[in-house]
Write an enzyme that holds these catalytic residues in place. Structure first.
Site, short mmCIF file in Angstrom:
data_model
loop_
_atom_site.label_atom_id
_atom_site.label_comp_id
_atom_site.label_asym_id
_atom_site.label_seq_id
_atom_site.Cartn_x
_atom_site.Cartn_y
_atom_site.Cartn_z
N PRO A 9 0.75 -1.17 0.11
CG PRO A 9 -0.31 -1.24 2.08
CD PRO A 9 0.69 -1.92 1.09
CD GLU A 19 0.80 -4.69 10.39
OE1 GLU A 19 -0.28 -4.97 10.33
OE2 GLU A 19 0.73 -3.26 9.61
NE ARG A 25 -5.76 -6.23 -21.27
CZ ARG A 25 -5.78 -5.07 -22.24
NH1 ARG A 25 -5.06 -4.16 -22.00
NH2 ARG A 25 -6.98 -5.11 -23.00
CG ASP A 36 -5.95 -1.48 -23.28
OD1 ASP A 36 -6.89 -2.17 -23.37
OD2 ASP A 36 -4.74 -1.77 -22.78
O1 LIG Z 1 -2.68 -3.76 1.19
C1 LIG Z 1 -1.49 -4.58 0.62
C2 LIG Z 1 -1.09 -5.48 1.47
C3 LIG Z 1 -0.18 -6.30 1.08
C4 LIG Z 1 0.53 -6.18 -0.18
C5 LIG Z 1 0.02 -4.96 -0.95
C6 LIG Z 1 -1.12 -4.25 -0.71
C7 LIG Z 1 -1.70 -3.46 -1.48
C8 LIG Z 1 -2.77 -2.45 -1.47
C9 LIG Z 1 -2.63 -1.80 -2.62
N1 LIG Z 1 -1.88 -2.23 -3.35
O2 LIG Z 1 -1.17 -3.07 -2.58
#
Ligand SMILES: Oc1ccccc1-c1ccno1
Length: 236
Positions: A82, A109, A151, A166
């Site tokens: 994230p 985490e 793709r 696209d």
């Molecule tokens: O929320 C996550 C937890 C682990 C690995 C990736 C993510 C994530 C959230 C949005 N993009 O990747």
């Protein structure tokens, strides 16, 4: 790909991607991270230094796994998180030009930062996010990233024009699409699409794409190069 849930990535062997693999357009190998543990519990995580909730994935296990998986032809390491930079169609195109991609699926985490710092000594490391929300692990993100990238590989899509046209390929959202019947539940297909006048159809489609982008993603319009919109676009 390296994951503690290899079966989560099984969908990559279905449908279009599965056919691309069987046609030899790409190779896919999924590794179980626990293969690099040596304790009876096959521990892959531990408590975070500094305290706080959750667990962090251990550097020793990931380090050994990436030593093995990154060995061989040069690869680019992709780590969904994230906290990553946004995964976009442009980045999908960039990844599709790579000979080899290695995906590290983190959970909990996250992965001890030193794993990524150590890998960055040998390969390009891309920490990427597929959106501003939190998942439980990277596997779902890898499914999305791999589909978006594969793709774009030559020969994967039946019609190469699809990838070229696209959403986002011209920086805009695609407009509405229609197929038979002409009228469905009292809703008719726009006449212009049945006119056979392709100049008019192209203009109508461009207008609907600009309208939709303006309404739903004005940020994309802002990001367009100065010369991307022609006079007719600006007249809309
Ligand atoms: O929320 C996550 C937890 C682990 C690995 C990736 C993510 C994530 C959230 C949005 N993009 O990747």
């Amino acid at each position: 790909m390296v994951s503690i849930f290899p079966s989560y990535l099984a969908p990559l062997r279905e449908a279009l991607l599965g056919r691309a693999i069987s046609r030899g357009l790409l190779e896919l190998t999924v590794h179980d991270l626990r293969a690099w543990t040596h304790d009876v519990h096959q521990a892959v995580d531990d408590s975070p230094y500094g305290g706080g909730p959750g667990m962090v994935m251990r550097p020793q296990v990931w380090g050994d796994a990436l030593d093995d998986v990154l060995a061989g032809p040069p690869a680019r390491l992709v780590v969904p998180t994230p906290a990553g930079r946004p995964f976009t169609q442009a980045l999908a195109r960039e990844f599709s030009a790579e000979e080899r991609l290695v995906f590290a699926c983190g959970r909990y985490e996250g992965i001890d930062q030193r794993v990524l710092d150590d890998a960055a000594r040998r390969v390009t490391v891309d920490e990427v996010s597929i959106g501003d929300y939190v998942l439980v692990g990277g596997e779902v993100a890898v499914l999305a990233i791999v589909e978006a990238v594969v793709r774009l590989l030559p020969g994967v899509l039946g019609n190469p024009r699809s990838a070229a046209e696209d959403s986002f390929s011209d920086g805009l959202l695609e407009g509405p699409a229609y197929t038979r019947p002409e009228v469905w539940r009292g809703l008719a297909v726009p006449d212009v699409l049945r006119s056979g006048n392709h100049a008019l159809i192209d203009r109508w489609r461009r207008d609907r794409s600009l309208e939709r982008t303006h309404r739903r993603r004005p940020d994309l319009l802002e990001a367009l190069p100065a010369d991307a919109l022609d006079r007719a676009d600006r007249a809309l």
